[in-house]
Design an enzyme around this catalytic site. Sequence first.
Site, PDB file in Angstrom:
ATOM      1  N   THR A 247      69.308  54.070  23.716  1.00  0.00           N
ATOM      2  CA  THR A 247      68.654  55.353  23.827  1.00  0.00           C
ATOM      3  C   THR A 247      67.877  55.518  25.114  1.00  0.00           C
ATOM      4  O   THR A 247      67.582  54.553  25.798  1.00  0.00           O
ATOM      5  CB  THR A 247      67.665  55.368  22.645  1.00  0.00           C
ATOM      6  OG1 THR A 247      68.314  55.962  21.570  1.00  0.00           O
ATOM      7  CG2 THR A 247      66.394  56.079  22.919  1.00  0.00           C
TER       8      THR A 247
ATOM      9  N   ASP B 147      67.296  61.576  24.271  1.00  0.00           N
ATOM     10  CA  ASP B 147      68.704  61.955  24.359  1.00  0.00           C
ATOM     11  C   ASP B 147      69.223  62.046  22.930  1.00  0.00           C
ATOM     12  O   ASP B 147      68.461  61.878  21.976  1.00  0.00           O
ATOM     13  CB  ASP B 147      69.483  60.931  25.193  1.00  0.00           C
ATOM     14  CG  ASP B 147      69.672  59.636  24.436  1.00  0.00           C
ATOM     15  OD1 ASP B 147      70.826  59.217  24.271  1.00  0.00           O
ATOM     16  OD2 ASP B 147      68.674  59.049  23.981  1.00  0.00           O
TER      17      ASP B 147
ATOM     18  N   ARG C 164      72.424  60.565  21.778  1.00  0.00           N
ATOM     19  CA  ARG C 164      73.622  59.749  21.522  1.00  0.00           C
ATOM     20  C   ARG C 164      73.271  58.549  20.663  1.00  0.00           C
ATOM     21  O   ARG C 164      72.323  57.824  20.963  1.00  0.00           O
ATOM     22  CB  ARG C 164      74.203  59.279  22.854  1.00  0.00           C
ATOM     23  CG  ARG C 164      75.360  58.302  22.704  1.00  0.00           C
ATOM     24  CD  ARG C 164      75.922  57.900  24.046  1.00  0.00           C
ATOM     25  NE  ARG C 164      76.624  59.013  24.690  1.00  0.00           N
ATOM     26  CZ  ARG C 164      77.283  58.907  25.840  1.00  0.00           C
ATOM     27  NH1 ARG C 164      77.309  57.754  26.463  1.00  0.00           N
ATOM     28  NH2 ARG C 164      77.887  59.939  26.363  1.00  0.00           N
TER      29      ARG C 164
ATOM     30  N   LYS D 275      66.485  61.988  17.445  1.00  0.00           N
ATOM     31  CA  LYS D 275      65.672  60.782  17.625  1.00  0.00           C
ATOM     32  C   LYS D 275      64.190  61.089  17.610  1.00  0.00           C
ATOM     33  O   LYS D 275      63.370  60.168  17.673  1.00  0.00           O
ATOM     34  CB  LYS D 275      66.033  60.109  18.953  1.00  0.00           C
ATOM     35  CG  LYS D 275      67.481  59.709  18.969  1.00  0.00           C
ATOM     36  CD  LYS D 275      67.858  58.944  20.199  1.00  0.00           C
ATOM     37  CE  LYS D 275      69.380  58.788  20.227  1.00  0.00           C
ATOM     38  NZ  LYS D 275      69.870  58.105  21.398  1.00  0.00           N
TER      39      LYS D 275
ATOM     40  N   GLY E 259      66.056  51.592  19.200  1.00  0.00           N
ATOM     41  CA  GLY E 259      66.315  50.321  18.528  1.00  0.00           C
ATOM     42  C   GLY E 259      67.362  50.522  17.456  1.00  0.00           C
ATOM     43  O   GLY E 259      68.296  51.299  17.620  1.00  0.00           O
TER      44      GLY E 259
ATOM     45  N   SER F 187      67.206  51.769  26.056  1.00  0.00           N
ATOM     46  CA  SER F 187      68.002  51.079  27.069  1.00  0.00           C
ATOM     47  C   SER F 187      67.982  51.829  28.395  1.00  0.00           C
ATOM     48  O   SER F 187      68.238  51.251  29.438  1.00  0.00           O
ATOM     49  CB  SER F 187      69.431  50.920  26.583  1.00  0.00           C
ATOM     50  OG  SER F 187      69.930  52.175  26.186  1.00  0.00           O
TER      51      SER F 187
ATOM     52  N   ASP G  90      72.590  55.106  32.205  1.00  0.00           N
ATOM     53  CA  ASP G  90      72.745  54.182  31.098  1.00  0.00           C
ATOM     54  C   ASP G  90      73.901  54.614  30.210  1.00  0.00           C
ATOM     55  O   ASP G  90      74.001  55.771  29.827  1.00  0.00           O
ATOM     56  CB  ASP G  90      71.434  54.142  30.288  1.00  0.00           C
ATOM     57  CG  ASP G  90      71.570  53.295  29.059  1.00  0.00           C
ATOM     58  OD1 ASP G  90      71.097  53.728  27.995  1.00  0.00           O
ATOM     59  OD2 ASP G  90      72.161  52.207  29.148  1.00  0.00           O
TER      60      ASP G  90
ATOM     61  N   SER H  61      73.033  55.971  26.578  1.00  0.00           N
ATOM     62  CA  SER H  61      72.355  57.258  26.379  1.00  0.00           C
ATOM     63  C   SER H  61      73.265  58.352  26.862  1.00  0.00           C
ATOM     64  O   SER H  61      74.040  58.164  27.812  1.00  0.00           O
ATOM     65  CB  SER H  61      71.067  57.323  27.199  1.00  0.00           C
ATOM     66  OG  SER H  61      70.296  56.193  26.991  1.00  0.00           O
TER      67      SER H  61
END
Lengths: 233, 275
Positions: free
Chosen positions: B42, B58, B60, B74, B88, B170, B207, B210
């Site tokens: 994320t 985000d 995803r 999220k 996580g 991440s 990343d 994400s």
Amino acid sequence: MAAVASMMPMFGQQISSKNDMVPDWLGQEVSTGTTIMAVEYDGGVVIGADSRTTTGAYIANRVTDKLTPIHDRIFCCRSGSAADTQAIADVVAYQLGFHSIELDEPPLVETAANLFRASCYRYREELTAGILVAGWDRRKGGQVYSVPIGGMMVRQPVSVGGSGSSYIYGFMDSNYKPGMSKEQCLEITATALSLAMERDGSSGGVIRQASISEDGVERRVILGNQLPKFSTH
Amino acid sequence: MALSNVNETPAAGFNFDNAARNAALQGLFDAGQAPKPLKTGTTIAGIVFKDGVVLGADTRATSSEVVADKMCAKIHYISPNIYCCGAGTAADTEKTTDILSSNLTIFSLNSGRNPRVVMAVNILQDMLYRYHGQIGASLILGGVDCTGNHLYTVGPYGSVNKVPYLAMGSGDLAALGILEDGFRADLELEKAKELVRASIHAGIMSDLGSGNNIDICVITRQGVDYIRPYQVSQYKDNRKIRYKYPAGTTPVLTEKVVPLKLEVVQETVQQMDTV
């Protein structure tokens, strides 16, 4: 924290695994990987710490406050696992506050140190916590107690701790003189922390200092560009 | 004051039942790896601005290298004045924030006031520390209460940091770069939203874990503005064929209808006592 530490296999890092898109450092435990120190002077104590908290190689917080108040005139400097030290400090602050209300008197620094020792020693297998307890009380004035990993407790006139402390034992041994004034203590703390932060990768950021005496607590921050400078840099 | 909990007060000490279960499951799959939990991989971020707090995330959710959910939420509701972004393990963040929200709702009903952010943080810290890192939830909590605007992060082992701006997940390195450069104290609302959007966007671009859209949640004393999505991904798929088949595509060869005979065996009517 009346835990029965029965089974204690270490399950290791279950959050991150090898072929994951999540980088490895995110699975590591947050460590304060630090430099902390505390010095007694006549009438009080001076404590200081850096401000870096790391998760592996990543700096999770570059402005951490590692000087945690336990009571009005008693502070602790935390090093080791951030979660463990925060939890222990919370527990001890509660126990000490309760004790102080029962006594109807400000608590002794030695009492606070013993409470830290009790938790750190009983749960020594599960915890990673190196703590300096420092403060002022009416009976013995300024005191510094060191409670390193393992749960020993010893009173010392000056004590350093954390990963960066290795680099400044020599400096402290040669430069500390008993009977220093508060200003000299502040200066030697700032210099020592600055030297450690220069050499230790896990220490850095700003220097936070506090001086505790009968009159109260004075806090100070030395920002990165105001740190003492030395000839090698 | 004893906090009324939806669930019972947990037993003192560490509870490693689930860890023992995981270790046992590992034995069953000894040929290969145990099935991996769904991770959000994320980018989440939050900043404190002049009038409150802005949270961004985000959308995803990935399961190894496959995008499991393109429009995952999220930013979780905790209370009318507190929202929480979670990174996580998806199940852990969902459940932890749900439990926290339930407990704080009960508190609100009991005390007649909105909970303070520091209360939510303490409850989370207690719970995550008790589970010794087994709950893989890295959370960013933001909210506004009578003491001001607050932003906290709680790590999976139970460590808490209080900071004016944050990114986790991440994609946090890229997002934090934007925040470090652009953050000022007391930003205006539009600049704050743009800064958070830019930081999540940087996380999405840099990343793999994400992506997709960006959600923004603005919390102020006046209320909450949950903008979902704030920015829609410009990379939308254009399906070349339609997957809806008209009736008759599959030929029907035979048809047989069997009516089910049902008999009424017994019928009782019970009157409810009404006043």
